[in-house]
Design an enzyme around this catalytic site. Structure first.
Site, PDB file in Angstrom:
ATOM      1  N   ASP A  37      44.301  49.878  43.413  1.00  0.00           N
ATOM      2  CA  ASP A  37      44.555  49.286  42.109  1.00  0.00           C
ATOM      3  C   ASP A  37      44.365  47.798  42.300  1.00  0.00           C
ATOM      4  OD1 ASP A  37      45.216  49.973  39.339  1.00  0.00           O
ATOM      5  OD2 ASP A  37      46.811  48.501  39.623  1.00  0.00           O
ATOM      6  N   SER A  38      43.551  47.225  41.460  1.00  0.00           N
ATOM      7  CA  SER A  38      43.154  45.839  41.681  1.00  0.00           C
ATOM      8  C   SER A  38      43.052  45.099  40.361  1.00  0.00           C
ATOM      9  CB  SER A  38      41.814  45.805  42.418  1.00  0.00           C
ATOM     10  OG  SER A  38      40.909  46.738  41.860  1.00  0.00           O
ATOM     11  N   LYS A  98      30.328  38.884  49.231  1.00  0.00           N
ATOM     12  CA  LYS A  98      31.545  39.396  48.588  1.00  0.00           C
ATOM     13  C   LYS A  98      32.319  40.317  49.529  1.00  0.00           C
ATOM     14  CE  LYS A  98      33.577  41.876  44.736  1.00  0.00           C
ATOM     15  NZ  LYS A  98      33.455  42.690  43.530  1.00  0.00           N
ATOM     16  N   ARG A 109      39.268  43.427  48.258  1.00  0.00           N
ATOM     17  CA  ARG A 109      39.079  44.829  48.651  1.00  0.00           C
ATOM     18  C   ARG A 109      38.787  44.913  50.154  1.00  0.00           C
ATOM     19  NH1 ARG A 109      36.543  45.707  44.660  1.00  0.00           N
ATOM     20  NH2 ARG A 109      38.363  46.477  43.527  1.00  0.00           N
TER      21      ARG A 109
HETATM   22  O1  LIG Z   1      41.372  53.023  38.369  1.00  0.00           O
HETATM   23  P1  LIG Z   1      40.000  53.296  38.923  1.00  0.00           P
HETATM   24  O2  LIG Z   1      39.509  54.665  38.613  1.00  0.00           O
HETATM   25  O3  LIG Z   1      39.889  52.969  40.390  1.00  0.00           O
HETATM   26  O4  LIG Z   1      38.954  52.281  38.200  1.00  0.00           O
HETATM   27  P2  LIG Z   1      39.333  50.978  37.328  1.00  0.00           P
HETATM   28  O5  LIG Z   1      38.087  50.222  37.036  1.00  0.00           O
HETATM   29  O6  LIG Z   1      40.184  51.383  36.164  1.00  0.00           O
HETATM   30  O7  LIG Z   1      40.186  50.141  38.370  1.00  0.00           O
HETATM   31  P3  LIG Z   1      41.626  49.469  38.200  1.00  0.00           P
HETATM   32  O8  LIG Z   1      42.503  50.299  37.367  1.00  0.00           O
HETATM   33  O9  LIG Z   1      42.067  49.135  39.607  1.00  0.00           O
HETATM   34  O10 LIG Z   1      41.326  48.137  37.430  1.00  0.00           O
HETATM   35  C1  LIG Z   1      40.715  47.109  38.113  1.00  0.00           C
HETATM   36  C2  LIG Z   1      39.956  46.174  37.181  1.00  0.00           C
HETATM   37  O11 LIG Z   1      40.074  44.845  37.723  1.00  0.00           O
HETATM   38  C3  LIG Z   1      38.824  44.229  37.787  1.00  0.00           C
HETATM   39  N1  LIG Z   1      38.416  44.108  39.195  1.00  0.00           N
HETATM   40  C4  LIG Z   1      38.996  44.688  40.296  1.00  0.00           C
HETATM   41  N2  LIG Z   1      38.315  44.393  41.409  1.00  0.00           N
HETATM   42  C5  LIG Z   1      37.282  43.632  41.019  1.00  0.00           C
HETATM   43  C6  LIG Z   1      36.207  43.028  41.706  1.00  0.00           C
HETATM   44  O12 LIG Z   1      36.031  43.197  42.995  1.00  0.00           O
HETATM   45  N3  LIG Z   1      35.338  42.304  40.989  1.00  0.00           N
HETATM   46  C7  LIG Z   1      35.480  42.141  39.669  1.00  0.00           C
HETATM   47  N4  LIG Z   1      36.435  42.688  38.943  1.00  0.00           N
HETATM   48  C8  LIG Z   1      37.346  43.430  39.607  1.00  0.00           C
HETATM   49  C9  LIG Z   1      37.862  45.122  37.019  1.00  0.00           C
HETATM   50  O13 LIG Z   1      37.867  44.761  35.664  1.00  0.00           O
HETATM   51  C10 LIG Z   1      38.475  46.497  37.178  1.00  0.00           C
HETATM   52  O14 LIG Z   1      38.113  47.372  36.147  1.00  0.00           O
HETATM   53 MG   LIG Z   2      42.038  52.211  36.489  1.00  0.00          MG
END
Ligand SMILES: O=P(O)(O)OP(=O)(O)OP(=O)(O)OC[C@H]1O[C@@H](n2cnc3c(O)ncnc32)[C@H](O)[C@@H]1O
Ligand SMILES: [Mg+2]
Length: 200
Positions: free
Chosen positions: A71-72, A177, A183
């Site tokens: 989760d990011s 990156k 990550r």
């Molecule tokens: O939950 P999953 O299925 O893994 O897919 P998700 O896209 O919904 O993932 P998250 O709930 O963790 O939301 C993370 C959001 O934060 C942003 N994000 C996370 N890591 C990033 C990165 O390396 N570069 C750019 N944006 C990022 C991006 O908008 C992601 O959709």
């Molecule tokens: Mg998500």
């Protein structure tokens, strides 16, 4: 060799997991490619930790497999840490990267914010059915640019300039990156934790 299934619905993330973990003695596969019915897990947590654990635990149990999930998101200081755990759906449930970026830029403009510092955060969670979930965390500090620059990557990459660089992550591309990202840092620690688990 044991296979770990990368449990994410985000294609940008899957690519980075594969690139970062290539060459290691773990076999990884995308859960989405392995199962026919990968349904999203509802992210009801209020912290990255809660949501990462929720995703890893749920997918491991549902499919009876060893999985890794993250989760990011982006934390912008002048916006009191927004979009944070709501990064994916900041501008609405349809999850549009473009609309999310627009919202961050507009909010910073409205605030006339001089301080554009921000950080990407990633909490990695590893789960096996019936076992305690393992987590690690990574951060990447930088600032929000005044406009989008570059076309590589995903999410907020076009407006995030990491500390020590003059270009955004979208301009820098995956090689740079994946050396410095949130990550990468979280995965580095997870690989250490997992190898200790295997040897200990
Ligand atoms: O939950 P999953 O299925 O893994 O897919 P998700 O896209 O919904 O993932 P998250 O709930 O963790 O939301 C993370 C959001 O934060 C942003 N994000 C996370 N890591 C990033 C990165 O390396 N570069 C750019 N944006 C990022 C991006 O908008 C992601 O959709
Ligand atoms: Mg998500």
């Amino acid at each position: 060799m044991k296979t770990i299934y990368v449990a994410t619905t985000n294609k940008g993330k899957i690519k980075e997991f594969e690139q970062i973990l290539s060459g290691l003695s773990v076999e990884i596969e995308s859960l989405q490619d392995h199962v026919t019915n990968m349904e999203d897990v509802e992210e009801t947590g209020v912290t990255f930790e809660e949501n990462a654990v929720l995703k890893a635990k749920t997918y491991a149990k549902r499919h009876n497999l060893a999985v890794i999930a993250d989760d990011s998101g982006l934390e912008v200081d002048a916006l009191n840490g927004e979009p944070g755990v709501y990064s994916a759906r900041y501008a609405g449930e349809e999850k549009s990267d473009d609309a999310n970026i627009e919202k961050v830029l507009t909010k910073l403009d409205e605030k006339n914010a001089d301080d554009r510092s921000a950080a990407f955060v990633c909490v990695m969670a590893y789960a096996e059915p019936g076992e305690e979930v393992l987590t690690t965390k990574g951060k990447c500090h930088g600032k929000i640019t005044n406009e989008r620059r570059g076309i590589k990557g995903f999410g907020y990459d076009p407006i995030f300039q990491p500390d020590g660089y003059d270009q955004t992550l979208s301009e820098l591309g995956s090689t740079v990156k994946n050396e410095i990202s949130h990550r990468r840092m979280a995965l580095n620690d997870m690989v250490k934790v997992l190898s200790e688990k295997v040897s200990g």
